[in-house]
Write a protein that holds these residues in place. Structure first.
Motif, PDB file in Angstrom:
ATOM      1  N   ASP A 132       0.819  -1.213   0.000  1.00  0.00           N
ATOM      2  CA  ASP A 132       0.000   0.000   0.000  1.00  0.00           C
ATOM      3  C   ASP A 132       0.853   1.263   0.000  1.00  0.00           C
ATOM      4  O   ASP A 132       0.317   2.376   0.069  1.00  0.00           O
ATOM      5  N   GLU A 133       2.174   1.105  -0.063  1.00  0.00           N
ATOM      6  CA  GLU A 133       3.081   2.242  -0.035  1.00  0.00           C
ATOM      7  C   GLU A 133       3.381   2.716  -1.461  1.00  0.00           C
ATOM      8  O   GLU A 133       3.222   1.966  -2.422  1.00  0.00           O
ATOM      9  N   ALA A 134       3.865   3.949  -1.581  1.00  0.00           N
ATOM     10  CA  ALA A 134       4.077   4.545  -2.903  1.00  0.00           C
ATOM     11  C   ALA A 134       5.415   4.159  -3.523  1.00  0.00           C
ATOM     12  O   ALA A 134       5.550   4.156  -4.750  1.00  0.00           O
ATOM     13  N   ASP A 135       6.417   3.821  -2.714  1.00  0.00           N
ATOM     14  CA  ASP A 135       7.764   3.607  -3.216  1.00  0.00           C
ATOM     15  C   ASP A 135       8.362   2.369  -2.562  1.00  0.00           C
ATOM     16  O   ASP A 135       8.669   2.371  -1.373  1.00  0.00           O
ATOM     17  N   PHE A 136       8.541   1.299  -3.341  1.00  0.00           N
ATOM     18  CA  PHE A 136       9.027   0.037  -2.802  1.00  0.00           C
ATOM     19  C   PHE A 136      10.548  -0.024  -2.702  1.00  0.00           C
ATOM     20  O   PHE A 136      11.102  -1.064  -2.350  1.00  0.00           O
ATOM     21  N   ARG A 137      11.237   1.071  -2.996  1.00  0.00           N
ATOM     22  CA  ARG A 137      12.690   1.090  -2.839  1.00  0.00           C
ATOM     23  C   ARG A 137      13.086   1.093  -1.364  1.00  0.00           C
ATOM     24  O   ARG A 137      14.211   0.732  -1.019  1.00  0.00           O
ATOM     25  N   HIS A 138      12.178   1.487  -0.503  1.00  0.00           N
ATOM     26  CA  HIS A 138      12.466   1.546   0.929  1.00  0.00           C
ATOM     27  C   HIS A 138      11.933   0.286   1.607  1.00  0.00           C
ATOM     28  O   HIS A 138      10.835  -0.183   1.296  1.00  0.00           O
ATOM     29  N   PRO A 139      12.690  -0.282   2.547  1.00  0.00           N
ATOM     30  CA  PRO A 139      12.303  -1.569   3.135  1.00  0.00           C
ATOM     31  C   PRO A 139      11.169  -1.437   4.156  1.00  0.00           C
ATOM     32  O   PRO A 139      10.748  -0.334   4.520  1.00  0.00           O
TER      33      PRO A 139
END
Length: 211
Positions: A132-139
């Motif tokens: 549900d988050e906008a940016d999957f680069r962050h764990p």
């Protein structure tokens, strides 16, 4: 009491399972107790609630949040909201949680949402992705407190074989990189395996970058 933020050495994971980093026993007993007090402070401003799934079923875990956004679920679906149901903002993310994030996440961003789940008796969490988050680069960084929880890991696609491991109080899990969207869940808790929480139970703290 030695606080977590006084530690200067970046820890190494004790185990990597399906790309998920496990930091077993990262928080000692004193640090766990300090974090528990911080969680009580969050709950005093944002009480634990039983949320409903979009299908109208009550979840078996109780939840609350901290940070700029709280995770919610109801007939309108799963999502993040900037305010609680009563219109109040969510309390800030406690310092100990932020220090754990800074120690293990490898992210240049600070988390803006913290979901706190309380597992009690037969409570569990089915296999799911955190998407549900906008940016999957962050764990996603998860902290376990209290009774042991049987953590199940699948793959980044639905179905197939899974693996499980018991998480104990003070363990930290990091799902990032290729494992950021791995299916995961909690099958059950081992009642009475910890004396951290009065009356037993398990708390799971999950930190995320939402926006």
């Amino acid at each position: 009491m030695r606080k977590f933020h006084e530690q200067r050495v970046t820890p190494a994971p004790t185990m990597v399972l399906r790309g998920v980093q496990l930091f077993q026993g990262l928080l000692d007993r004193a640090q766990q107790e300090h974090l528990l007090e911080e969680i009580r402070g969050v709950v005093s401003h944002a009480p634990m609630r039983t949320l409903m799934t979009p299908q109208g079923r009550p979840m078996s875990v109780k939840m609350t949040s901290a940070g700029d956004f709280g995770w919610v679920s109801d007939a309108a679906g799963y999502r993040y909201e900037a305010t609680q149901k009563n219109g109040a903002t969510w309390p800030p993310i406690p310092l100990t949680m932020l220090n754990v994030w800074n120690s293990v996440s490898g992210s240049d961003r600070q988390p803006d949402s913290c979901l706190i789940n309380l597992y009690w008796e037969a409570a569990k969490m089915g296999l799911h992705q955190d998407k549900d988050e906008a940016d999957f680069r962050h764990p996603v960084v998860s902290i376990s407190l209290g009774d042991d929880g049987l953590f199940r890991l699948g793959s980044t696609t639905k179905g197939g074989k899974t693996e499980s491991i018991w998480l104990t109080s003070g363990d930290v899990v990091v799902m990032g990189g290729d494992a950021r969207l791995i299916y995961h869940g909690i099958d059950k808790t081992r009642k009475g395996s910890s004396r951290l929480l009065n009356g037993g139970g398990r708390l799971n703290v999950t930190l995320r970058v939402v926006r």
